[in-house]
Design an enzyme around this catalytic site. Structure first.
Site, short mmCIF file in Angstrom:
data_model
loop_
_atom_site.label_atom_id
_atom_site.label_comp_id
_atom_site.label_asym_id
_atom_site.label_seq_id
_atom_site.Cartn_x
_atom_site.Cartn_y
_atom_site.Cartn_z
N CYS A 1 0.83 -1.21 0.00
CA CYS A 1 0.00 0.00 0.00
C CYS A 1 0.87 1.27 0.00
O CYS A 1 1.89 1.34 0.68
CB CYS A 1 -0.93 -0.01 1.22
SG CYS A 1 -2.10 1.36 1.18
N CYS B 1 0.50 4.61 6.90
CA CYS B 1 -0.13 4.40 8.21
C CYS B 1 0.83 3.64 9.15
O CYS B 1 1.24 2.51 8.83
CB CYS B 1 -1.44 3.63 8.05
SG CYS B 1 -2.50 4.33 6.77
N CYS C 1 0.23 -0.07 10.25
CA CYS C 1 -0.25 -1.08 9.30
C CYS C 1 0.85 -1.93 8.67
O CYS C 1 1.78 -1.41 8.03
CB CYS C 1 -1.06 -0.40 8.20
SG CYS C 1 -1.82 -1.60 7.09
N CYS D 1 -16.80 -8.94 4.94
CA CYS D 1 -16.14 -7.66 4.68
C CYS D 1 -14.89 -7.85 3.83
O CYS D 1 -13.98 -8.59 4.22
CB CYS D 1 -15.79 -6.99 6.01
SG CYS D 1 -14.98 -5.40 5.75
N CYS E 1 -19.84 -5.81 3.13
CA CYS E 1 -19.10 -4.64 3.58
C CYS E 1 -17.81 -4.59 2.76
O CYS E 1 -17.28 -5.64 2.40
CB CYS E 1 -18.78 -4.78 5.07
SG CYS E 1 -17.82 -3.38 5.72
N CYS F 1 -19.62 2.05 8.40
CA CYS F 1 -18.87 1.34 9.43
C CYS F 1 -17.62 2.18 9.65
O CYS F 1 -16.79 2.28 8.74
CB CYS F 1 -18.53 -0.07 8.95
SG CYS F 1 -17.42 -0.94 10.07
N ARG G 1 -18.21 -2.93 17.57
CA ARG G 1 -17.48 -4.19 17.32
C ARG G 1 -16.18 -4.25 18.08
O ARG G 1 -15.33 -3.37 17.98
CB ARG G 1 -17.21 -4.36 15.82
CG ARG G 1 -16.53 -5.70 15.50
CD ARG G 1 -16.44 -6.00 14.01
NE ARG G 1 -17.72 -5.82 13.39
CZ ARG G 1 -17.97 -4.96 12.40
NH1 ARG G 1 -16.99 -4.24 11.91
NH2 ARG G 1 -19.17 -4.84 11.89
N1 SAM Z 1 -6.73 0.55 2.94
C1 SAM Z 1 -8.02 0.81 3.43
C2 SAM Z 1 -8.04 1.91 4.46
O1 SAM Z 1 -7.04 2.17 5.12
O2 SAM Z 1 -9.11 2.50 4.64
C3 SAM Z 1 -8.72 -0.41 3.99
C4 SAM Z 1 -7.93 -1.42 4.76
S1 SAM Z 1 -7.18 -0.86 6.27
C5 SAM Z 1 -6.13 -2.19 6.71
C6 SAM Z 1 -8.55 -0.92 7.42
C7 SAM Z 1 -8.31 -0.56 8.85
O3 SAM Z 1 -7.61 -1.59 9.52
C8 SAM Z 1 -7.49 0.66 9.15
O4 SAM Z 1 -8.19 1.84 9.00
C9 SAM Z 1 -7.15 0.44 10.62
O5 SAM Z 1 -8.14 1.01 11.44
C10 SAM Z 1 -7.18 -1.08 10.75
N2 SAM Z 1 -5.83 -1.61 11.06
C11 SAM Z 1 -4.79 -1.75 10.21
N3 SAM Z 1 -3.70 -2.23 10.84
C12 SAM Z 1 -4.06 -2.40 12.13
C13 SAM Z 1 -3.36 -2.85 13.30
N4 SAM Z 1 -2.08 -3.20 13.26
N5 SAM Z 1 -4.04 -2.91 14.46
C14 SAM Z 1 -5.33 -2.54 14.53
N6 SAM Z 1 -6.04 -2.10 13.47
C15 SAM Z 1 -5.42 -2.02 12.28
C1 DTB Z 2 -11.44 -2.61 11.13
O1 DTB Z 2 -11.83 -1.66 11.83
N1 DTB Z 2 -10.55 -3.51 11.51
C2 DTB Z 2 -10.33 -4.48 10.47
C3 DTB Z 2 -11.33 -4.04 9.36
N2 DTB Z 2 -11.91 -2.85 9.92
C4 DTB Z 2 -10.90 -3.88 7.98
C5 DTB Z 2 -8.91 -4.61 10.05
C6 DTB Z 2 -7.97 -4.96 11.18
C7 DTB Z 2 -6.61 -5.18 10.61
C8 DTB Z 2 -5.61 -5.66 11.63
C9 DTB Z 2 -4.26 -5.84 11.03
C10 DTB Z 2 -4.20 -6.85 9.93
O2 DTB Z 2 -4.73 -7.98 10.08
O3 DTB Z 2 -3.55 -6.56 8.91
FE1 SF4 Z 3 -2.90 1.15 3.30
FE2 SF4 Z 3 -2.85 -0.08 5.62
FE3 SF4 Z 3 -3.17 2.55 5.52
FE4 SF4 Z 3 -5.16 0.93 4.64
S1 SF4 Z 3 -4.39 1.11 6.73
S2 SF4 Z 3 -4.36 2.78 3.68
S3 SF4 Z 3 -3.94 -0.76 3.83
S4 SF4 Z 3 -1.36 1.41 4.87
#
Ligand code: SAM
Ligand code: DTB
Ligand code: SF4
Length: 329
Positions: free
Chosen positions: A65, A69, A72, A109, A140, A200, A272
């Protein structure tokens, strides 16, 4: 006794039309038992407290990506060892959805590691949404930022919910992400709302934010008009290779408090208990349900990290006398 305590005992369901950050902070600071009691009362006014909504996640496009973030594992800026993969075929997504449905999930989702989808991406996603919907599941998707046309395409495909998290308070956001700003997120949510899909949206706690900032996230969500139908509260999964890997672990009771405050400020939302459950004891999860959580991610995998086994979750729900929403009696 402060004003908030008086409001609590006199009118447990009284709800301001707009929540101030100090009012939400005051909720966080209530004695634990008072906070949970108030959350319980509100929960029971709006929901069967023993029914839990089950959502299964699938990463339809993993890794690489372009956003930075800090939490992430899928960001190309981080080195969490998540390899970039191309988008899954529609047939593979439908197969995963069918398997999730057979295990009892009511909502599916689909998540993608994109800043925003391309036109070409949208063609496949639309097919996925239609096919999953045809199975009779709620749908979703979480694909990053959307423009008007993409939002309309998803609505026309029959998407029920769009997940787009605010993640944290506006004041703390810049410490975590620099490649897009808070307003971008609010704009996408506004488009989703205008198109008539359910929202959501939630956030992550345990990223080093202070109490005021945690309250600030909840205020942003609760003051949306209307507030999101579904509110995921994630506990940071501290993944090696991300800048937040060594963040101090949040006290589990502060996580429970966040769930309770979300319940009180957004009484009719599905709150959730989201990422971070694998690291949580049954007792803490039980407290989250007592605090008003009534939804979980269900299935062994979140996007790239693990989640409790289905059997383990079933056993926990049984132990608590709880049941999946679709199977409510
Ligand atoms: N890329 C899209 C975005 O950022 O909107 C969708 C996927 S992104 C992985 C969805 C959500 O996963 C993020 O907004 C964040 O709240 C959650 N997330 C990602 N990494 C995480 C982590 N290590 N621990 C908890 N939540 C996480
Ligand atoms: C949300 O609030 N949490 C989910 C879903 N929406 C997309 C994602 C959590 C991701 C946790 C880190 C991972 O598994 O990569
Ligand atoms: Fe990309 Fe992860 Fe950020 Fe979603 S949360 S925009 S997958 S870096």
């Amino acid at each position: 006794m402060n004003t908030l305590e008086i409001t609590c005992s006199a009118a447990p369901t009284a709800r301001p039309s707009r929540w101030s950050v100090p009012d939400i902070e005051a909720l966080f600071k209530l004695p634990f038992a008072d906070l949970l009691y108030r959350a319980q009362q509100i929960h029971r006014e709006h929901f069967d407290p023993n029914a839990v909504q089950l959502s299964t996640l699938l990463s339809i496009k993993t890794g690489g990506c372009t956003e930075d973030c800090g939490y992430c594992p899928q960001s190309a800026f981080n080195s969490a060892g998540v390899e970039e993969r191309k988008m899954l075929a529609v047939s593979a997504v439908v197969e995963a959805a069918r398997a999730a449905q057979q295990k009892g999930a009511g909502r599916f989702c689909m998540g993608a590691a994109w800043r925003e989808p391309s036109e070409e991406d949208m063609e496949s996603v639309v097919e996925m949404v239609k096919a999953v919907r045809d199975l009779g599941m709620e749908t979703c998707a979480t694909l990053g930022m959307l423009n008007d046309e993409q939002t309309e395409q998803l609505r026309a495909a029959g998407l029920d919910y769009y997940n787009h998290n605010l993640d944290t308070a506006p004041e703390f956001y810049g410490n975590i992400i620099s490649t897009r700003d808070y307003q971008d997120r609010l704009d996408t949510l506004e488009r989703v709302r205008r198109a008539g899909m359910s929202i959501c949206s939630g956030g992550i706690v345990g990223m080093g934010e202070n109490l005021t900032q945690r309250a600030g996230l909840i205020a942003q969500l609760a003051n949306m008009n209307p507030y999101p139908e579904s509110v995921p509260i994630n506990n940071l999964v501290r993944v090696e290779g991300t800048p937040l890997a060594n963040t101090e672990e949040l006290d589990p009771l502060d996580f429970v408090r966040t769930v309770a405050v979300a319940r009180i400020t957004m009484p009719a939302a599905r709150v959730r208990l989201s990422a971070g459950r694998q690291q949580m004891s049954d007792a803490v999860q039980a407290l989250c349900f007592l605090a008003g959580a009534n939804s979980i991610f269900y299935g062994e995998q979140l996007l790239t990290t693990g989640n409790p086994d289905v059997e383990k979750d079933r056993a926990l729900l049984d132990k608590l006398g709880m049941y999946p929403l679709a199977e409510s009696h």
